[in-house]
Design a protein around this motif. Sequence first.
Motif, mmCIF file in Angstrom:
data_model
loop_
_atom_site.group_PDB
_atom_site.id
_atom_site.type_symbol
_atom_site.label_atom_id
_atom_site.label_comp_id
_atom_site.label_asym_id
_atom_site.label_seq_id
_atom_site.Cartn_x
_atom_site.Cartn_y
_atom_site.Cartn_z
ATOM 1 N N ARG A 177 2.211 1.855 -5.808
ATOM 2 C CA ARG A 177 3.219 2.051 -4.764
ATOM 3 C C ARG A 177 2.664 1.666 -3.392
ATOM 4 N NH1 ARG A 177 3.674 7.028 -7.697
ATOM 5 N NH2 ARG A 177 5.399 6.904 -9.195
ATOM 6 N N MET A 178 1.406 2.000 -3.145
ATOM 7 C CA MET A 178 0.796 1.684 -1.854
ATOM 8 C C MET A 178 0.687 0.176 -1.642
ATOM 9 S SD MET A 178 0.414 4.433 -0.220
ATOM 10 C CE MET A 178 -0.569 3.779 1.134
ATOM 11 N N LYS A 179 0.504 -0.570 -2.728
ATOM 12 C CA LYS A 179 0.426 -2.024 -2.616
ATOM 13 C C LYS A 179 1.749 -2.619 -2.127
ATOM 14 C CE LYS A 179 -3.144 -2.863 -6.122
ATOM 15 N NZ LYS A 179 -3.425 -3.496 -7.439
ATOM 16 N N ARG A 180 2.828 -1.938 -2.443
ATOM 17 C CA ARG A 180 4.147 -2.437 -2.044
ATOM 18 C C ARG A 180 4.639 -1.814 -0.737
ATOM 19 N NH1 ARG A 180 7.676 -2.626 -7.681
ATOM 20 N NH2 ARG A 180 6.052 -3.544 -9.005
ATOM 21 N N PHE A 181 3.840 -0.920 -0.175
ATOM 22 C CA PHE A 181 4.297 -0.177 0.995
ATOM 23 C C PHE A 181 4.554 -1.088 2.191
ATOM 24 C CE2 PHE A 181 3.562 2.207 4.914
ATOM 25 C CZ PHE A 181 4.486 3.230 4.757
ATOM 26 N N ASP A 182 3.659 -2.051 2.435
ATOM 27 C CA ASP A 182 3.823 -2.934 3.596
ATOM 28 C C ASP A 182 5.125 -3.732 3.496
ATOM 29 O OD1 ASP A 182 1.471 -2.033 4.637
ATOM 30 O OD2 ASP A 182 0.265 -3.729 3.932
ATOM 31 N N LEU A 183 5.377 -4.272 2.313
ATOM 32 C CA LEU A 183 6.604 -5.036 2.112
ATOM 33 C C LEU A 183 7.834 -4.143 2.261
ATOM 34 C CD1 LEU A 183 8.072 -7.631 1.338
ATOM 35 C CD2 LEU A 183 7.741 -7.010 -1.075
ATOM 36 N N LEU A 184 7.736 -2.924 1.739
ATOM 37 C CA LEU A 184 8.852 -1.987 1.843
ATOM 38 C C LEU A 184 9.115 -1.615 3.299
ATOM 39 C CD1 LEU A 184 10.955 -0.077 0.649
ATOM 40 C CD2 LEU A 184 9.131 1.604 0.295
#
Length: 210
Positions: A147-154
């Motif tokens: 989830r943290m890997k996608r946090f920036d994009l989110l």
Amino acid sequence: MNETNEMMEGGRIEPERMESERIETGKIENDESETQFSISVDAPILRSLMNTPKIHALEHATIAVLASRFNRKKFSGLSLPFGFFLIGEASIEEVRDAFDIALSRLKAGETELALSKNCGTNIAVTGALCALTAIAALSGTKSTKERMKRFDLLALSLGFLSRIGPELGMLAQKEITTDPNVAGLNVTEIKQTTIFGHEAYFVKIIESER
């Protein structure tokens, strides 16, 4: 003898046939009356529901006039199929005058009065877009690390949606939730009340017979 029996049988059949026809006719008449009753009951309800976007437009326009003409800027509203609530401090005379002015201006073609940047439609559209984006971005992840890997994009996506969401909300107002064509609508009464301890007014709207 056979002829007599045939006549008697024929005599019995004919009343039965007539009775059957009367029953069928009565059934058709009852069905028609039930249909007419259903239409007479449902039509006003349906018409009221269809008028809700127009009443929503009147609510926005009345609040806009209260702010510009009477300097009553702290108002919120809630539209229903048969009228709208205004929550804020004003007099009944000011609310009535603001409504009359709003109605006249909408009829004159000032359709922009039907839209409001503070409308709940804007919040609902923005919130729905952000929620769907978050669900899509985090779907399939099974750990906090993923989830943290996608946090920036989110975060980037949510920031973008927070900018365009209100504009899409205004479009939704224009196309769906408001209708500036308010011909035939008018106020019947304005009642002062309170909502959660705040001063409020209910503006009851009816549609004139055409």
